[in-house]
Design a protein around this motif. Sequence first.
Motif, PDB file in Angstrom:
ATOM      1  N   MET A  10      13.152  -2.108  -8.444  1.00 46.74           N
ATOM      2  CA  MET A  10      12.297  -1.886  -7.295  1.00 46.74           C
ATOM      3  C   MET A  10      10.860  -2.253  -7.650  1.00 46.74           C
ATOM      4  O   MET A  10      10.346  -1.847  -8.682  1.00 46.74           O
ATOM      5  N   GLU A  11      10.253  -3.033  -6.796  1.00 47.25           N
ATOM      6  CA  GLU A  11       8.870  -3.422  -7.013  1.00 47.25           C
ATOM      7  C   GLU A  11       7.947  -2.417  -6.319  1.00 47.25           C
ATOM      8  O   GLU A  11       8.114  -2.111  -5.142  1.00 47.25           O
ATOM      9  N   ILE A  12       6.973  -1.914  -7.057  1.00 45.43           N
ATOM     10  CA  ILE A  12       6.037  -0.937  -6.500  1.00 45.43           C
ATOM     11  C   ILE A  12       4.957  -1.694  -5.731  1.00 45.43           C
ATOM     12  O   ILE A  12       4.383  -2.657  -6.239  1.00 45.43           O
ATOM     13  N   PRO A  13       4.671  -1.259  -4.494  1.00 48.62           N
ATOM     14  CA  PRO A  13       3.681  -1.970  -3.670  1.00 48.62           C
ATOM     15  C   PRO A  13       2.262  -1.780  -4.207  1.00 48.62           C
ATOM     16  O   PRO A  13       1.993  -0.861  -4.980  1.00 48.62           O
ATOM     17  N   SER A  14       1.387  -2.649  -3.737  1.00 48.96           N
ATOM     18  CA  SER A  14      -0.011  -2.577  -4.169  1.00 48.96           C
ATOM     19  C   SER A  14      -0.701  -1.377  -3.528  1.00 48.96           C
ATOM     20  O   SER A  14      -0.204  -0.776  -2.565  1.00 48.96           O
ATOM     21  N   LEU A  15      -1.852  -1.041  -4.058  1.00 44.17           N
ATOM     22  CA  LEU A  15      -2.629   0.073  -3.534  1.00 44.17           C
ATOM     23  C   LEU A  15      -3.062  -0.193  -2.091  1.00 44.17           C
ATOM     24  O   LEU A  15      -3.063   0.714  -1.250  1.00 44.17           O
ATOM     25  N   ALA A  16      -3.384  -1.427  -1.783  1.00 45.27           N
ATOM     26  CA  ALA A  16      -3.781  -1.785  -0.417  1.00 45.27           C
ATOM     27  C   ALA A  16      -2.630  -1.547   0.562  1.00 45.27           C
ATOM     28  O   ALA A  16      -2.844  -1.052   1.681  1.00 45.27           O
ATOM     29  N   ASP A  17      -1.406  -1.905   0.148  1.00 44.71           N
ATOM     30  CA  ASP A  17      -0.243  -1.676   1.008  1.00 44.71           C
ATOM     31  C   ASP A  17      -0.007  -0.182   1.231  1.00 44.71           C
ATOM     32  O   ASP A  17       0.302   0.251   2.344  1.00 44.71           O
ATOM     33  N   LEU A  18      -0.139   0.593   0.168  1.00 43.90           N
ATOM     34  CA  LEU A  18       0.033   2.038   0.297  1.00 43.90           C
ATOM     35  C   LEU A  18      -1.018   2.639   1.217  1.00 43.90           C
ATOM     36  O   LEU A  18      -0.720   3.505   2.048  1.00 43.90           O
ATOM     37  N   LYS A  19      -2.246   2.168   1.070  1.00 40.79           N
ATOM     38  CA  LYS A  19      -3.341   2.660   1.909  1.00 40.79           C
ATOM     39  C   LYS A  19      -3.074   2.348   3.380  1.00 40.79           C
ATOM     40  O   LYS A  19      -3.300   3.178   4.265  1.00 40.79           O
ATOM     41  N   LYS A  20      -2.557   1.160   3.635  1.00 42.87           N
ATOM     42  CA  LYS A  20      -2.236   0.758   5.010  1.00 42.87           C
ATOM     43  C   LYS A  20      -1.120   1.637   5.575  1.00 42.87           C
ATOM     44  O   LYS A  20      -1.202   2.102   6.715  1.00 42.87           O
ATOM     45  N   ASP A  21      -0.094   1.896   4.766  1.00 41.54           N
ATOM     46  CA  ASP A  21       1.001   2.755   5.215  1.00 41.54           C
ATOM     47  C   ASP A  21       0.530   4.183   5.473  1.00 41.54           C
ATOM     48  O   ASP A  21       0.994   4.837   6.409  1.00 41.54           O
ATOM     49  N   LEU A  22      -0.378   4.664   4.641  1.00 42.45           N
ATOM     50  CA  LEU A  22      -0.902   6.027   4.825  1.00 42.45           C
ATOM     51  C   LEU A  22      -1.709   6.161   6.110  1.00 42.45           C
ATOM     52  O   LEU A  22      -1.746   7.232   6.713  1.00 42.45           O
ATOM     53  N   SER A  23      -2.343   5.085   6.531  1.00 42.37           N
ATOM     54  CA  SER A  23      -3.165   5.147   7.748  1.00 42.37           C
ATOM     55  C   SER A  23      -2.310   5.372   9.001  1.00 42.37           C
ATOM     56  O   SER A  23      -2.815   5.831  10.024  1.00 42.37           O
ATOM     57  N   TYR A  24      -1.024   5.082   8.916  1.00 45.40           N
ATOM     58  CA  TYR A  24      -0.140   5.275  10.067  1.00 45.40           C
ATOM     59  C   TYR A  24       0.414   6.702  10.168  1.00 45.40           C
ATOM     60  O   TYR A  24       1.004   7.068  11.176  1.00 45.40           O
ATOM     61  N   LEU A  25       0.238   7.507   9.118  1.00 43.88           N
ATOM     62  CA  LEU A  25       0.796   8.852   9.106  1.00 43.88           C
ATOM     63  C   LEU A  25      -0.087   9.849   9.863  1.00 43.88           C
ATOM     64  O   LEU A  25      -1.307   9.694   9.906  1.00 43.88           O
ATOM     65  N   SER A  26       0.549  10.870  10.418  1.00 46.91           N
ATOM     66  CA  SER A  26      -0.200  11.920  11.105  1.00 46.91           C
ATOM     67  C   SER A  26      -0.803  12.871  10.073  1.00 46.91           C
ATOM     68  O   SER A  26      -0.476  12.825   8.881  1.00 46.91           O
ATOM     69  N   GLU A  27      -1.655  13.777  10.539  1.00 51.31           N
ATOM     70  CA  GLU A  27      -2.307  14.731   9.645  1.00 51.31           C
ATOM     71  C   GLU A  27      -1.286  15.630   8.947  1.00 51.31           C
ATOM     72  O   GLU A  27      -1.378  15.878   7.747  1.00 51.31           O
ATOM     73  N   LYS A  28      -0.293  16.097   9.690  1.00 47.10           N
ATOM     74  CA  LYS A  28       0.730  16.970   9.107  1.00 47.10           C
ATOM     75  C   LYS A  28       1.535  16.235   8.041  1.00 47.10           C
ATOM     76  O   LYS A  28       1.866  16.799   6.996  1.00 47.10           O
ATOM     77  N   GLU A  29       1.862  14.972   8.311  1.00 51.22           N
ATOM     78  CA  GLU A  29       2.625  14.191   7.341  1.00 51.22           C
ATOM     79  C   GLU A  29       1.807  13.941   6.068  1.00 51.22           C
ATOM     80  O   GLU A  29       2.345  13.983   4.962  1.00 51.22           O
ATOM     81  N   LEU A  30       0.498  13.701   6.242  1.00 53.39           N
ATOM     82  CA  LEU A  30      -0.374  13.498   5.078  1.00 53.39           C
ATOM     83  C   LEU A  30      -0.468  14.766   4.232  1.00 53.39           C
ATOM     84  O   LEU A  30      -0.409  14.711   3.000  1.00 53.39           O
ATOM     85  N   ILE A  31      -0.610  15.913   4.899  1.00 54.13           N
ATOM     86  CA  ILE A  31      -0.682  17.184   4.177  1.00 54.13           C
ATOM     87  C   ILE A  31       0.606  17.421   3.401  1.00 54.13           C
ATOM     88  O   ILE A  31       0.581  17.825   2.233  1.00 54.13           O
TER      89      ILE A  31
END
Length: 157
Positions: A1-22
């Motif tokens: 499995m290839e681990i995604p870049s930090l930019a990709d992770l940051k982009k994916d995190l921006s789509y999450l709701s506050e509860k999901e982030l917590i």
Amino acid sequence: MEIPSLADLKKDLSYLSEKELIALITDLAKFSRDNKAFLYFKLNERDQPNLFVDSVKEELDEAFQTANTRNYHVAKKAAQAIRRKLNKALKLSKNKADQADLILYFCEMMKKYGYLSFRHPVINNLYEVQIGKAKKLISTLHEDLQSDFDYRLEELE
């Protein structure tokens, strides 16, 4: 499995709701003690800026007090173990002044507790490397901070 870049992770995190982030951050904190410590210091550093440095100094004090220094071999092992604790703590702070302060504190404690009296090459090298790291960090700081740290550095050399 290839681990995604930090930019990709940051982009994916921006789509999450506050509860999901917590929930995600809580899971990360449960995953390792270092993550939990990092999260704790980041949440509380605005209110108590010296909290991180003070807690690390307490931890180092405790380690130096409980270390066995009967002979050079166990003293060397103890110094190396304490240095590993210091390096773990340094990873949690991005503040160069705090890092320099902690490294100088470590060196002061090595001197205070008599580690340098063994004249063991490994202990002396460990001490010199930490002094070198401190010098390098201090050279990147503001002139006022440099003069404060240079005074402490001169006492150690």
